[in-house]
Design a protein around this motif. Structure first.
Motif, PDB file in Angstrom:
ATOM      1  N   LEU A 128       0.837  -1.206   0.000  1.00  0.00           N
ATOM      2  CA  LEU A 128       0.000   0.000   0.000  1.00  0.00           C
ATOM      3  C   LEU A 128       0.872   1.257   0.000  1.00  0.00           C
ATOM      4  N   TYR A 129       1.884   1.274   0.863  1.00  0.00           N
ATOM      5  CA  TYR A 129       2.737   2.459   0.956  1.00  0.00           C
ATOM      6  C   TYR A 129       3.541   2.642  -0.339  1.00  0.00           C
ATOM      7  N   ARG A 130       4.028   1.555  -0.892  1.00  0.00           N
ATOM      8  CA  ARG A 130       4.784   1.668  -2.153  1.00  0.00           C
ATOM      9  C   ARG A 130       3.913   2.242  -3.269  1.00  0.00           C
ATOM     10  N   ARG A 131       2.693   1.753  -3.347  1.00  0.00           N
ATOM     11  CA  ARG A 131       1.777   2.263  -4.389  1.00  0.00           C
ATOM     12  C   ARG A 131       1.531   3.757  -4.228  1.00  0.00           C
ATOM     13  N   HIS A 132       1.666   4.237  -2.991  1.00  0.00           N
ATOM     14  CA  HIS A 132       1.448   5.658  -2.733  1.00  0.00           C
ATOM     15  C   HIS A 132       2.753   6.452  -2.694  1.00  0.00           C
ATOM     16  N   GLY A 133       3.804   5.895  -3.283  1.00  0.00           N
ATOM     17  CA  GLY A 133       5.024   6.671  -3.462  1.00  0.00           C
ATOM     18  C   GLY A 133       6.047   6.604  -2.344  1.00  0.00           C
ATOM     19  N   PHE A 134       5.801   5.775  -1.368  1.00  0.00           N
ATOM     20  CA  PHE A 134       6.786   5.633  -0.287  1.00  0.00           C
ATOM     21  C   PHE A 134       7.857   4.623  -0.693  1.00  0.00           C
ATOM     22  N   GLU A 135       9.102   4.928  -0.291  1.00  0.00           N
ATOM     23  CA  GLU A 135      10.199   4.001  -0.566  1.00  0.00           C
ATOM     24  C   GLU A 135      10.820   3.518   0.733  1.00  0.00           C
ATOM     25  N   VAL A 136      11.321   2.296   0.693  1.00  0.00           N
ATOM     26  CA  VAL A 136      12.072   1.770   1.833  1.00  0.00           C
ATOM     27  C   VAL A 136      13.455   2.411   1.807  1.00  0.00           C
ATOM     28  N   VAL A 137      13.772   3.226   2.822  1.00  0.00           N
ATOM     29  CA  VAL A 137      15.102   3.843   2.856  1.00  0.00           C
ATOM     30  C   VAL A 137      16.068   3.031   3.705  1.00  0.00           C
ATOM     31  N   GLY A 138      15.568   2.030   4.395  1.00  0.00           N
ATOM     32  CA  GLY A 138      16.430   1.167   5.191  1.00  0.00           C
ATOM     33  C   GLY A 138      15.582   0.158   5.933  1.00  0.00           C
ATOM     34  N   THR A 139      16.216  -0.950   6.317  1.00  0.00           N
ATOM     35  CA  THR A 139      15.511  -1.997   7.060  1.00  0.00           C
ATOM     36  C   THR A 139      16.375  -2.397   8.252  1.00  0.00           C
ATOM     37  N   VAL A 140      15.810  -2.273   9.436  1.00  0.00           N
ATOM     38  CA  VAL A 140      16.561  -2.681  10.632  1.00  0.00           C
ATOM     39  C   VAL A 140      16.307  -4.170  10.833  1.00  0.00           C
ATOM     40  N   PRO A 141      17.352  -4.984  10.664  1.00  0.00           N
ATOM     41  CA  PRO A 141      17.145  -6.436  10.661  1.00  0.00           C
ATOM     42  C   PRO A 141      16.767  -6.992  12.038  1.00  0.00           C
ATOM     43  N   ARG A 142      15.923  -7.983  12.038  1.00  0.00           N
ATOM     44  CA  ARG A 142      15.606  -8.736  13.252  1.00  0.00           C
ATOM     45  C   ARG A 142      15.143  -7.868  14.423  1.00  0.00           C
ATOM     46  N   SER A 143      14.514  -6.762  14.132  1.00  0.00           N
ATOM     47  CA  SER A 143      14.155  -5.852  15.227  1.00  0.00           C
ATOM     48  C   SER A 143      12.690  -5.963  15.657  1.00  0.00           C
ATOM     49  N   PHE A 144      11.953  -6.906  15.070  1.00  0.00           N
ATOM     50  CA  PHE A 144      10.556  -7.113  15.448  1.00  0.00           C
ATOM     51  C   PHE A 144      10.317  -8.604  15.669  1.00  0.00           C
ATOM     52  N   ALA A 145       9.851  -8.948  16.871  1.00  0.00           N
ATOM     53  CA  ALA A 145       9.637 -10.358  17.230  1.00  0.00           C
ATOM     54  C   ALA A 145       8.225 -10.783  16.833  1.00  0.00           C
ATOM     55  N   HIS A 146       8.124 -11.391  15.664  1.00  0.00           N
ATOM     56  CA  HIS A 146       6.819 -11.834  15.154  1.00  0.00           C
ATOM     57  C   HIS A 146       6.447 -13.158  15.843  1.00  0.00           C
ATOM     58  N   PRO A 147       5.169 -13.338  16.187  1.00  0.00           N
ATOM     59  CA  PRO A 147       4.801 -14.523  16.976  1.00  0.00           C
ATOM     60  C   PRO A 147       5.024 -15.847  16.256  1.00  0.00           C
ATOM     61  N   THR A 148       4.955 -15.863  14.933  1.00  0.00           N
ATOM     62  CA  THR A 148       5.152 -17.136  14.225  1.00  0.00           C
ATOM     63  C   THR A 148       6.380 -17.128  13.318  1.00  0.00           C
ATOM     64  N   LEU A 149       6.819 -15.955  12.876  1.00  0.00           N
ATOM     65  CA  LEU A 149       7.924 -15.891  11.916  1.00  0.00           C
ATOM     66  C   LEU A 149       9.262 -15.592  12.570  1.00  0.00           C
ATOM     67  N   GLY A 150       9.259 -15.353  13.879  1.00  0.00           N
ATOM     68  CA  GLY A 150      10.503 -15.020  14.573  1.00  0.00           C
ATOM     69  C   GLY A 150      10.888 -13.566  14.352  1.00  0.00           C
ATOM     70  N   ARG A 151      12.177 -13.277  14.499  1.00  0.00           N
ATOM     71  CA  ARG A 151      12.617 -11.879  14.402  1.00  0.00           C
ATOM     72  C   ARG A 151      12.748 -11.454  12.952  1.00  0.00           C
ATOM     73  N   VAL A 152      11.915 -10.500  12.585  1.00  0.00           N
ATOM     74  CA  VAL A 152      11.899  -9.994  11.213  1.00  0.00           C
ATOM     75  C   VAL A 152      12.283  -8.509  11.226  1.00  0.00           C
TER      76      VAL A 152
END
Lengths: 161, 161
Positions: A128-152
């Motif tokens: 959704l954000y990409r379609r509205h012109g937002f770009e990923v300027v960086g990704t902080v690795p493993r900084s979110f503990a997802h309940p099933t996917l682990g640290r994303v």
């Protein structure tokens, strides 16, 4: 469906959405045990920020908050957050809220909008954000503990106006 | 010089440093007009965070705050902020504070440390962080209004332990 400014009477329905989203622990780095009062403090923005609701026939189906991302020398960049009720996803509620927030930020004179922590596995949001012109300027690795996917990773996404 | 936990009696000296740093508008996205009380709210961390001072013969020469960067699924990543009195820069105060913060975060069980908004023209800070293993994971362009350089970027910097 329309988007309008949050009113106190909306809170029970907004809290239901916030509660559902934070307990899922899939998209927001908020405490899943947050109380009604903590959620209200976190979600309801005082000026110069704003909180809004998406309403479908008197029913609140989503909510957004927006305001300056930082203070002082960073105050020309806005930020916003969005939550949609699980039962109402895929119906354009997020798009309506995002359109509102970007329009608001432009009207308020902000130069850009930044999202600080977009969970990389939250594909519908990232797309959704990409379609509205937002770009990923960086990704902080493993900084979110997802309940099933682990640290994303958490994306920082940005768009200038 | 030593680093120790902030005590209430340190505040007048800490406020002097915070005031100097935010008025310069070169390194922190804080409101340069912030009051003593606002600065205290912003800088003095309640548990699980911590605020410390670097002291040289009873004189406060720098200060740092540290704590979780986000809540819930993001609470395994720490963050920290550092300020050194202008007259005491280049003497290792920043290094001492950074070493303290990283050691604290490791001891508290955090998995990483993230800096959310490092002004890209603040070379001494960027180089200090790089020497200590932090990497730039992204730069948000033109998001900091520098008083003489115009709109410059803010780095997101990150290090896992």
């Amino acid at each position: 469906m329309r988007v309008r400014v949050f009113a106190d009477a909306d809170w029970p329905q907004v809290w239901q959405i916030v509660h559902e989203v934070v307990r899922a622990q899939e998209t927001f780095p908020y405490d899943p045990a947050m109380t009604d009062g903590q959620a209200r403090d976190a979600w309801i923005e005082a000026p110069p920020g704003l909180t809004v609701v998406a309403v479908d026939r008197d029913r609140v189906v989503g909510t957004a908050k927006m305001g300056p991302n930082r203070s002082g020398p960073g105050a020309h960049v806005s930020t916003a957050s969005f939550m949609v009720a699980a039962a109402d996803r895929g119906r354009g509620v997020g798009t309506a809220l995002l359109d509102f927030a970007v329009g608001w930020a432009k009207a308020e004179g902000y130069a850009a909008m930044q999202f600080n922590a977009v969970v990389e596995t939250n594909r519908s949001a990232v797309e959704l954000y990409r379609r509205h012109g937002f770009e990923v300027v960086g990704t902080v690795p493993r900084s979110f503990a997802h309940p099933t996917l682990g640290r994303v990773g958490l994306h920082v996404m940005y768009r200038e106006f």
